[in-house]
Scaffold this motif. Structure first.
Motif, mmCIF file in Angstrom:
data_model
loop_
_atom_site.group_PDB
_atom_site.id
_atom_site.type_symbol
_atom_site.label_atom_id
_atom_site.label_comp_id
_atom_site.label_asym_id
_atom_site.label_seq_id
_atom_site.Cartn_x
_atom_site.Cartn_y
_atom_site.Cartn_z
ATOM 1 N N ASP A 107 89.724 8.520 -27.967
ATOM 2 C CA ASP A 107 89.645 6.932 -28.464
ATOM 3 C C ASP A 107 89.075 7.365 -30.078
ATOM 4 O O ASP A 107 90.020 7.139 -30.744
ATOM 5 C CB ASP A 107 88.348 6.518 -28.147
ATOM 6 N N ARG A 108 88.116 7.543 -30.080
ATOM 7 C CA ARG A 108 87.502 8.317 -31.835
ATOM 8 C C ARG A 108 87.201 9.522 -32.095
ATOM 9 O O ARG A 108 86.550 10.070 -31.345
ATOM 10 C CB ARG A 108 86.930 7.077 -31.810
ATOM 11 N N SER A 109 87.131 10.010 -33.138
ATOM 12 C CA SER A 109 87.390 11.297 -33.487
ATOM 13 C C SER A 109 85.915 11.082 -34.433
ATOM 14 O O SER A 109 85.147 10.556 -35.527
ATOM 15 C CB SER A 109 88.092 12.088 -34.342
ATOM 16 N N TYR A 110 85.157 12.516 -34.337
ATOM 17 C CA TYR A 110 83.521 12.494 -35.012
ATOM 18 C C TYR A 110 83.827 14.050 -35.161
ATOM 19 O O TYR A 110 83.853 15.062 -34.347
ATOM 20 C CB TYR A 110 82.763 12.065 -34.260
ATOM 21 N N ILE A 135 88.682 23.527 -24.492
ATOM 22 C CA ILE A 135 88.040 23.082 -24.722
ATOM 23 C C ILE A 135 87.232 21.894 -23.573
ATOM 24 O O ILE A 135 87.310 21.831 -22.673
ATOM 25 C CB ILE A 135 88.941 20.898 -25.089
ATOM 26 N N GLY A 136 85.778 21.180 -24.492
ATOM 27 C CA GLY A 136 84.705 21.453 -23.486
ATOM 28 C C GLY A 136 84.824 19.492 -23.566
ATOM 29 O O GLY A 136 85.080 18.379 -24.255
ATOM 30 N N ILE A 137 84.245 19.024 -21.958
ATOM 31 C CA ILE A 137 84.345 17.603 -21.716
ATOM 32 C C ILE A 137 82.675 17.602 -21.251
ATOM 33 O O ILE A 137 82.142 18.439 -20.774
ATOM 34 C CB ILE A 137 84.778 17.364 -20.436
ATOM 35 N N ALA A 138 82.603 16.606 -22.159
ATOM 36 C CA ALA A 138 81.401 16.375 -22.139
ATOM 37 C C ALA A 138 80.465 15.025 -21.645
ATOM 38 O O ALA A 138 81.536 13.754 -22.256
ATOM 39 C CB ALA A 138 79.908 16.610 -23.175
ATOM 40 N N VAL A 150 85.309 14.545 -25.747
ATOM 41 C CA VAL A 150 85.918 16.217 -25.794
ATOM 42 C C VAL A 150 85.495 16.834 -27.114
ATOM 43 O O VAL A 150 85.358 16.467 -27.958
ATOM 44 C CB VAL A 150 87.430 15.892 -25.774
ATOM 45 N N VAL A 151 84.606 17.726 -26.907
ATOM 46 C CA VAL A 151 84.445 18.853 -27.780
ATOM 47 C C VAL A 151 85.624 19.646 -27.779
ATOM 48 O O VAL A 151 86.203 20.509 -27.217
ATOM 49 C CB VAL A 151 82.777 19.179 -27.340
ATOM 50 N N ARG A 152 86.018 20.273 -29.030
ATOM 51 C CA ARG A 152 86.517 20.909 -29.200
ATOM 52 C C ARG A 152 87.049 21.394 -30.585
ATOM 53 O O ARG A 152 86.672 20.901 -32.014
ATOM 54 C CB ARG A 152 88.944 20.639 -29.145
ATOM 55 N N LEU A 158 83.944 21.953 -35.799
ATOM 56 C CA LEU A 158 83.964 21.261 -34.244
ATOM 57 C C LEU A 158 84.178 19.806 -34.167
ATOM 58 O O LEU A 158 83.498 18.710 -35.482
ATOM 59 C CB LEU A 158 82.821 21.404 -33.713
ATOM 60 N N LEU A 159 84.830 19.273 -33.898
ATOM 61 C CA LEU A 159 85.656 18.029 -33.467
ATOM 62 C C LEU A 159 84.826 17.499 -31.768
ATOM 63 O O LEU A 159 85.398 18.211 -30.816
ATOM 64 C CB LEU A 159 86.989 17.866 -34.069
ATOM 65 N N LEU A 160 84.068 16.016 -31.862
ATOM 66 C CA LEU A 160 84.009 15.532 -31.037
ATOM 67 C C LEU A 160 84.667 14.378 -30.787
ATOM 68 O O LEU A 160 84.585 13.649 -31.912
ATOM 69 C CB LEU A 160 82.880 14.859 -30.861
#
Length: 272
Positions: A107-110, A135-138, A150-152, A158-160
């Motif tokens: 969806d959106r990136s941060y 990658i992390g699922i949060a 997703v944290v990657r 790092l990007l959420l």
């Protein structure tokens, strides 16, 4: 860059203070609506459908319509109580491979930046994820809405990325008339694969531009200067009905152009 969210990331017993920053921006050209007669901007008012009175924000409440014209009111305190425990924490629940997450979910990136005293654990998480290739699922609360995310690793940080929950992704079976099994011509299939191969390259995002936005801005600038808008001529459409003809025409069109050699000139020069 403006900080839009402050909180922490936790995985296991490790807690990392972080900040979120919007990673993308909407470049759409915004249009205003005007009154045709005097070109004054249109004003939108919130009006009650029963008494037709214009309302201030303080007079408006939130409610859920559980049946037609039947509402249950939700106070701000009710909503705050529900989200209070989750507002400032990104809890990594699992680690998976990025290839396992279909792009339809994104969806959106941060961008994620380290908070106060968070540089070392931030770097630890980044390097550990980089080495593991995971990658992390949060889950995270942003603007009163819980998101799966997703944290990657992205570049040097790092990007959420917020992703849709499974029940938010529609079933493709709802799309009508998708063919189940179609008997394909082997030659057509080989030509289609050949066309794909000829169009295959490394992804370079810099080579793609929003042509419509650029053309619209040029038209706006022309109008500002009092000039006529230049309309590009439409390319004639090829009248290709047969699938084989269309594939062959596409293959011919995408073949790399051969460079002209200088052998002929060299032969002429040597003969003289």
């Amino acid at each position: 860059m403006h900080t839009m969210w402050k909180g922490s990331i936790s995985f296991g017993l490790v807690t990392i203070p972080i900040k979120l920053f919007a990673a993308t921006e909407n470049k759409d050209i915004k249009m205003r609506q005007l009154h045709k007669e005097d070109h004054s901007p249109i004003k939108y008012e919130k009006t009650c459908t029963a008494c037709e009175k214009s309302l201030e924000q303080s007079e408006i409440i939130k409610a859920y319509e559980y049946e037609p014209n039947k509402f249950v009111e939700l106070e701000k305190e009710d909503l705050d109580a529900l989200s209070k425990e989750q507002t400032k924490s990104i809890e990594i629940l699992d680690f998976v491979h990025l290839s396992e997450v279909d792009p339809i979910y994104f969806d959106r990136s941060y961008f994620i930046g380290p908070g106060e005293n968070g540089s070392k654990p931030y770097s630890l998480l980044k390097n550990a994820m980089e080495e593991s290739g995971k990658i992390g699922i949060a889950k995270v609360m942003i603007r009163s809405k819980q998101h799966l995310s997703v944290v990657r690793v992205y570049d040097k940080g790092l990007l959420l990325e917020t992703i849709h929950f499974p029940d938010e992704v529609r079933n493709i079976d709802l799309v009508p008339e998708i063919p189940e099994e179609v008997e394909l011509n082997e030659k057509e299939l080989k030509m289609a694969i050949q066309l794909i191969e000829q169009l295959t390259t490394e992804f370079d995002p810099g080579k793609y531009q929003d042509d419509y936005r650029e053309a619209l801005m040029e038209a706006i600038q022309s109008k500002v200067k009092g000039e006529q808008i230049k309309v590009a001529k439409q390319q004639p459409k090829a009248d290709v009905v047969d699938l084989m003809d269309a594939l062959q025409a596409s293959i011919d069109d995408t073949k790399p152009k051969k460079k002209k050699t200088t052998r002929t000139r060299k032969k002429k020069a040597s003969s003289e």
